[in-house]
Design a protein around this motif. Structure first.
Motif, PDB file in Angstrom:
ATOM      1  N   ARG A   1     -31.028  -1.395  20.957  1.00  0.00           N
ATOM      2  CA  ARG A   1     -31.649  -0.569  19.924  1.00  0.00           C
ATOM      3  C   ARG A   1     -32.961  -1.151  19.423  1.00  0.00           C
ATOM      4  NH1 ARG A   1     -28.495   3.467  17.998  1.00  0.00           N
ATOM      5  NH2 ARG A   1     -26.310   3.469  18.682  1.00  0.00           N
ATOM      6  N   ASP A   2     -33.484  -2.121  20.117  1.00  0.00           N
ATOM      7  CA  ASP A   2     -34.742  -2.752  19.727  1.00  0.00           C
ATOM      8  C   ASP A   2     -35.726  -2.629  20.886  1.00  0.00           C
ATOM      9  OD1 ASP A   2     -36.256  -4.807  17.878  1.00  0.00           O
ATOM     10  OD2 ASP A   2     -36.375  -5.593  19.935  1.00  0.00           O
ATOM     11  N   LEU A   3     -36.942  -2.094  20.619  1.00  0.00           N
ATOM     12  CA  LEU A   3     -37.895  -1.831  21.698  1.00  0.00           C
ATOM     13  C   LEU A   3     -38.331  -3.112  22.392  1.00  0.00           C
ATOM     14  CD1 LEU A   3     -39.541   0.292  23.214  1.00  0.00           C
ATOM     15  CD2 LEU A   3     -41.368  -0.025  21.510  1.00  0.00           C
ATOM     16  N   ASN A   4     -38.547  -4.173  21.649  1.00  0.00           N
ATOM     17  CA  ASN A   4     -38.958  -5.437  22.276  1.00  0.00           C
ATOM     18  C   ASN A   4     -37.862  -5.987  23.182  1.00  0.00           C
ATOM     19  OD1 ASN A   4     -41.588  -5.634  21.241  1.00  0.00           O
ATOM     20  ND2 ASN A   4     -40.842  -6.511  19.310  1.00  0.00           N
ATOM     21  N   GLU A   5     -36.619  -5.870  22.732  1.00  0.00           N
ATOM     22  CA  GLU A   5     -35.512  -6.317  23.571  1.00  0.00           C
ATOM     23  C   GLU A   5     -35.431  -5.463  24.846  1.00  0.00           C
ATOM     24  OE1 GLU A   5     -30.642  -6.939  23.456  1.00  0.00           O
ATOM     25  OE2 GLU A   5     -31.721  -6.237  21.664  1.00  0.00           O
ATOM     26  N   TRP A   6     -35.713  -4.169  24.721  1.00  0.00           N
ATOM     27  CA  TRP A   6     -35.702  -3.287  25.887  1.00  0.00           C
ATOM     28  C   TRP A   6     -36.809  -3.686  26.867  1.00  0.00           C
ATOM     29  CZ3 TRP A   6     -32.678  -0.663  28.670  1.00  0.00           C
ATOM     30  CH2 TRP A   6     -33.131   0.324  29.551  1.00  0.00           C
ATOM     31  N   ARG A   7     -37.985  -4.013  26.350  1.00  0.00           N
ATOM     32  CA  ARG A   7     -39.074  -4.465  27.220  1.00  0.00           C
ATOM     33  C   ARG A   7     -38.659  -5.705  28.006  1.00  0.00           C
ATOM     34  NH1 ARG A   7     -43.151  -3.783  22.204  1.00  0.00           N
ATOM     35  NH2 ARG A   7     -43.926  -1.657  22.614  1.00  0.00           N
ATOM     36  N   GLN A   8     -38.025  -6.643  27.320  1.00  0.00           N
ATOM     37  CA  GLN A   8     -37.590  -7.868  27.986  1.00  0.00           C
ATOM     38  C   GLN A   8     -36.501  -7.587  29.014  1.00  0.00           C
ATOM     39  OE1 GLN A   8     -36.414 -10.399  24.738  1.00  0.00           O
ATOM     40  NE2 GLN A   8     -38.468 -10.460  23.850  1.00  0.00           N
ATOM     41  N   THR A   9     -35.582  -6.687  28.681  1.00  0.00           N
ATOM     42  CA  THR A   9     -34.500  -6.340  29.605  1.00  0.00           C
ATOM     43  C   THR A   9     -35.055  -5.690  30.864  1.00  0.00           C
ATOM     44  OG1 THR A   9     -32.941  -6.038  27.776  1.00  0.00           O
ATOM     45  CG2 THR A   9     -32.394  -4.984  29.878  1.00  0.00           C
ATOM     46  N   VAL A  10     -35.967  -4.747  30.695  1.00  0.00           N
ATOM     47  CA  VAL A  10     -36.571  -4.064  31.840  1.00  0.00           C
ATOM     48  C   VAL A  10     -37.348  -5.052  32.698  1.00  0.00           C
ATOM     49  CG1 VAL A  10     -38.299  -2.347  32.519  1.00  0.00           C
ATOM     50  CG2 VAL A  10     -36.635  -1.800  30.741  1.00  0.00           C
ATOM     51  N   ALA A  11     -38.096  -5.953  32.070  1.00  0.00           N
ATOM     52  CA  ALA A  11     -38.889  -6.928  32.826  1.00  0.00           C
ATOM     53  C   ALA A  11     -38.004  -7.852  33.648  1.00  0.00           C
ATOM     54  CB  ALA A  11     -39.758  -7.742  31.875  1.00  0.00           C
ATOM     55  N   SER A  12     -36.856  -8.240  33.109  1.00  0.00           N
ATOM     56  CA  SER A  12     -35.993  -9.188  33.806  1.00  0.00           C
ATOM     57  C   SER A  12     -35.113  -8.518  34.857  1.00  0.00           C
ATOM     58  CB  SER A  12     -35.119  -9.950  32.803  1.00  0.00           C
ATOM     59  OG  SER A  12     -34.238  -9.061  32.125  1.00  0.00           O
ATOM     60  N   ARG A  13     -34.748  -7.255  34.635  1.00  0.00           N
ATOM     61  CA  ARG A  13     -33.798  -6.623  35.542  1.00  0.00           C
ATOM     62  C   ARG A  13     -34.445  -5.638  36.515  1.00  0.00           C
ATOM     63  NH1 ARG A  13     -28.387  -4.795  32.624  1.00  0.00           N
ATOM     64  NH2 ARG A  13     -27.826  -4.711  34.821  1.00  0.00           N
ATOM     65  N   LEU A  14     -35.564  -5.036  36.114  1.00  0.00           N
ATOM     66  CA  LEU A  14     -36.266  -4.108  37.004  1.00  0.00           C
ATOM     67  C   LEU A  14     -37.626  -4.686  37.360  1.00  0.00           C
ATOM     68  CD1 LEU A  14     -34.363  -2.183  35.003  1.00  0.00           C
ATOM     69  CD2 LEU A  14     -35.433  -0.402  36.358  1.00  0.00           C
ATOM     70  N   LEU A  15     -38.644  -4.322  36.567  1.00  0.00           N
ATOM     71  CA  LEU A  15     -40.011  -4.778  36.804  1.00  0.00           C
ATOM     72  C   LEU A  15     -40.709  -4.983  35.464  1.00  0.00           C
ATOM     73  CD1 LEU A  15     -41.149  -2.212  39.536  1.00  0.00           C
ATOM     74  CD2 LEU A  15     -40.792  -4.662  39.931  1.00  0.00           C
ATOM     75  N   PRO A  16     -41.683  -5.892  35.391  1.00  0.00           N
ATOM     76  CA  PRO A  16     -42.502  -5.975  34.180  1.00  0.00           C
ATOM     77  C   PRO A  16     -43.291  -4.673  33.984  1.00  0.00           C
ATOM     78  CG  PRO A  16     -42.734  -7.969  35.502  1.00  0.00           C
ATOM     79  CD  PRO A  16     -41.999  -6.971  36.352  1.00  0.00           C
ATOM     80  N   LEU A  17     -43.150  -4.062  32.806  1.00  0.00           N
ATOM     81  CA  LEU A  17     -43.805  -2.805  32.482  1.00  0.00           C
ATOM     82  C   LEU A  17     -44.284  -2.841  31.041  1.00  0.00           C
ATOM     83  CD1 LEU A  17     -41.013  -0.415  33.872  1.00  0.00           C
ATOM     84  CD2 LEU A  17     -43.180  -0.900  35.013  1.00  0.00           C
TER      85      LEU A  17
ATOM     86  N   GLY B   1     -36.183   4.585  15.817  1.00  0.00           N
ATOM     87  CA  GLY B   1     -35.065   5.345  16.362  1.00  0.00           C
ATOM     88  C   GLY B   1     -34.811   5.093  17.834  1.00  0.00           C
ATOM     89  N   PHE B   2     -35.535   4.129  18.420  1.00  0.00           N
ATOM     90  CA  PHE B   2     -35.385   3.906  19.858  1.00  0.00           C
ATOM     91  C   PHE B   2     -33.998   3.363  20.184  1.00  0.00           C
ATOM     92  CE2 PHE B   2     -35.604   1.371  23.724  1.00  0.00           C
ATOM     93  CZ  PHE B   2     -36.132   2.315  24.601  1.00  0.00           C
ATOM     94  N   HIS B   3     -33.456   3.866  21.296  1.00  0.00           N
ATOM     95  CA  HIS B   3     -32.127   3.451  21.735  1.00  0.00           C
ATOM     96  C   HIS B   3     -32.051   3.605  23.241  1.00  0.00           C
ATOM     97  CE1 HIS B   3     -27.745   4.583  22.536  1.00  0.00           C
ATOM     98  NE2 HIS B   3     -27.719   3.313  22.234  1.00  0.00           N
ATOM     99  N   ALA B   4     -31.474   2.636  23.926  1.00  0.00           N
ATOM    100  CA  ALA B   4     -31.344   2.705  25.382  1.00  0.00           C
ATOM    101  C   ALA B   4     -30.066   2.013  25.820  1.00  0.00           C
ATOM    102  CB  ALA B   4     -32.547   2.056  26.068  1.00  0.00           C
ATOM    103  N   THR B   5     -29.529   2.471  26.962  1.00  0.00           N
ATOM    104  CA  THR B   5     -28.412   1.786  27.609  1.00  0.00           C
ATOM    105  C   THR B   5     -28.759   1.607  29.082  1.00  0.00           C
ATOM    106  OG1 THR B   5     -27.226   3.827  28.204  1.00  0.00           O
ATOM    107  CG2 THR B   5     -26.753   2.867  26.042  1.00  0.00           C
ATOM    108  N   ILE B   6     -28.230   0.573  29.681  1.00  0.00           N
ATOM    109  CA  ILE B   6     -28.468   0.329  31.104  1.00  0.00           C
ATOM    110  C   ILE B   6     -27.197  -0.225  31.730  1.00  0.00           C
ATOM    111  CG2 ILE B   6     -29.476  -1.937  30.577  1.00  0.00           C
ATOM    112  CD1 ILE B   6     -31.205  -1.581  33.131  1.00  0.00           C
ATOM    113  N   GLN B   7     -26.793   0.391  32.805  1.00  0.00           N
ATOM    114  CA  GLN B   7     -25.664  -0.080  33.614  1.00  0.00           C
ATOM    115  C   GLN B   7     -26.214  -0.334  35.010  1.00  0.00           C
ATOM    116  OE1 GLN B   7     -22.750   2.816  34.984  1.00  0.00           O
ATOM    117  NE2 GLN B   7     -21.065   1.427  34.453  1.00  0.00           N
ATOM    118  N   GLY B   8     -25.941  -1.497  35.580  1.00  0.00           N
ATOM    119  CA  GLY B   8     -26.546  -1.823  36.864  1.00  0.00           C
ATOM    120  C   GLY B   8     -25.658  -2.638  37.769  1.00  0.00           C
ATOM    121  N   VAL B   9     -25.995  -2.595  39.058  1.00  0.00           N
ATOM    122  CA  VAL B   9     -25.315  -3.398  40.063  1.00  0.00           C
ATOM    123  C   VAL B   9     -26.330  -3.718  41.150  1.00  0.00           C
ATOM    124  CG1 VAL B   9     -24.503  -1.376  41.370  1.00  0.00           C
ATOM    125  CG2 VAL B   9     -23.273  -3.552  41.549  1.00  0.00           C
TER     126      VAL B   9
END
Length: 328
Positions: A12-28, A37-45
């Protein structure tokens, strides 16, 4: 191969989402008009280098800037299937608006923009670029190209991708790798149909060994003397076995090497930050030491000479092609 494991996060934190995306997908770069009001979920394998993610998020924008794209060490293609909501993707002169069941492919080594105007759910599949089985001129066109999931082969592939999104846990099984490769093959087929390309069938036999060999070849592309004996010896197989492996994939060792070298040259020529570098230097970096030969085969592959291709890109002209090769 170690068993794949599902991971899940709710953020629920945009900065945490940025870090999560950078570490698990790509730096963006990621932004939104509704930070509170930002909220995100990610499930991955992750299955042997192929990464699959089921992502939900409130409205936001993201961008793979040129600086971030150039800093990427591992070239990936990403398949994005729209499950809920809508989104747009812009890359390589293509702009696609994705409705539910539509999908697109984008290239991690080039800049792109994505916009999610409302709440959305997306399946993202990231895979090493050497997995996709398309000829060079088709590879030059697919980035940012959308496929409708409403009819034809696109609908068949979209139905399969929706099943993937709903059943990521199935990729934890011993068949996970085969399913992941089948996914990439199906998406490749959809783009082959859209571009009018006939692509040879690839069997799954010896695929892991073939992938290791392809990784090795990519790491040695700058060596103009790279040949069958060196490649076979590095993998403790005979040259005949090496040739059989590539024949099973619908190509030859020399053809596959040449196409990868051409693709790396094309990318370097399209880079605005590398315009001061001579075409000859670009060609030699990827193992082409005969300028006339390089110019001829580049034009055969992309319908432009290296010089004209670079000039067209520099001046923002459309380098997408009206016709593509009929095979590898």
């Amino acid at each position: 191969m170690a068993a794949a494991k599902i991971t899940s996060s709710e953020i629920r934190d945009l900065n945490e989402w940025r870090q999560t995306v950078a570490s698990r997908l790509l730096p963006l770069t990621i932004d939104t008009d509704d930070v509170d009001g930002f909220h995100a979920t990610i499930q991955g394998v992750t299955v042997n280098g192929i990464r699959l993610f089921n992502i939900t998020a409130t409205r936001h924008r993201l961008e793979r800037t040129r600086r971030l794209a150039q800093g990427n060490a591992d070239p990936f293609y990403s398949i994005s299937l729209q499950l809920k909501g809508t989104s747009t993707i812009e890359q390589n002169g293509n702009t696609a608006t994705l409705q539910p069941n539509d999908f697109a492919v984008y290239d991690s080594t080039f800049p792109y923009r994505r916009t999610f105007p409302d709440d959305s759910q997306t399946l993202v599949v990231m895979f090493p670029q050497q997995l996709i089985n398309l000829p060079p001129r088709a590879l030059a066109e697919i980035a940012g190209l959308g496929i409708s999931g409403q009819n034809g082969l696109g609908a068949i592939v979209a139905h399969f991708l929706v099943g993937v999104a709903d059943n990521l846990e199935a990729f934890q099984s011993s068949l996970g790798l085969s399913m992941a490769h089948s996914l990439v093959e199906l998406v490749s087929a959809a783009f082959s149909e859209k571009l009018g390309v006939v692509v040879p069938h690839r069997s799954d036999a010896h695929l892991e060994l073939t992938m290791r060999i392809r990784d090795y070849i990519i790491s040695q592309l700058s060596d103009p003397e790279l040949g069958l004996d060196q490649i076979a010896s590095a993998h403790f197989i005979s040259t005949r076995h090496l040739q059989v492996l590539f024949r099973e994939q619908g190509t030859t060792v020399s053809t596959w090497m040449r196409e990868r070298r051409l693709e790396m040259c094309r990318r370097d020529l399209a880079d605005p930050l590398g315009q001061a570098e001579s075409i000859r230097a670009v060609a030699e970096r990827w193992g082409f030491y005969n300028p006339a030969h390089f110019s001829r085969i580049f034009k055969d592959a992309y319908a432009y000479s290296p010089r004209d291709y670079r000039l067209n890109v520099l001046h923002g002209q459309d380098t997408r092609l009206n016709a593509v090769d009929s095979g590898a």
